[in-house]
Scaffold this motif. Structure first.
Motif: not given
Length: 169
Positions: A128, A131-132, A135-136, A138-139, A166
């Motif tokens: 987890r 993944l966080g 994701q950050e 990617h943002r 995206d």
């Protein structure tokens, strides 16, 4: 080696010389009738010396047979040991390949019986967190792409394609 008429090294020439009147020839061993006896009558030793020679030959022969049997037994033992070592080498090679693969692939999903394996709850928590972080990243990458597109650089068409990919679910 003992010969009938002297040394075995003399061969046929020695026998001819022995028979030509030289001392030690066949005439010396002629029987009372004047004729030559067979080779047994021409032996140069007494019965005791012949018996000792025969005993020496028999002992040498027995020793040679014993050494041969011992060599054969030793060779058989070495062959068995070689076969055992070949099997052990194969087993160790398989084990090494397995350990090498594990080292390359990294730790797999482990149970509680494997030392150093993470608890399933701890492993899920680690995934987890990973993944966080992804994701950050990617943002932030998307924000960067939008800024580049707004600047109107030469790669604007490529950036449009990436942003469209995206935005699709």
């Amino acid at each position: 080696r003992w010969g009938c008429n002297g040394s075995a090294r003399r061969g046929r020439a020695g026998l001819a010389a022995a028979g030509s009147g030289r001392r030690g020839g066949a005439e010396e061993f002629a029987g009372p009738g004047g004729g030559q006896e067979g080779w047994r009558g021409q032996s140069r030793g007494s019965l005791q010396q012949l018996a000792e020679r025969y005993a020496d030959l028999a002992a040498s022969h027995s020793e040679a047979l014993r050494q041969r049997e011992e060599r054969e037994w030793h060779n058989a033992r070495l062959r068995q040991e070689n076969a055992r070592l070949r099997l052990e080498n194969r087993r160790l090679r398989r084990e090494n390949r397995c350990l090498f693969r594990q080292a390359l692939l990294g730790p797999g999903p482990g149970g509680p019986d494997k030392p150093g394996a993470a608890d399933p709850g701890e492993e899920a928590e680690a995934l987890r967190a990973q993944l966080g972080r992804l994701q950050e990243k990617h943002r932030r990458a998307l924000q960067h792409l939008r800024r580049c597109r707004a600047a109107g650089g030469p790669e604007a068409s490529e950036l449009d394609e990436l942003l469209e990919e995206d935005e699709q679910p």
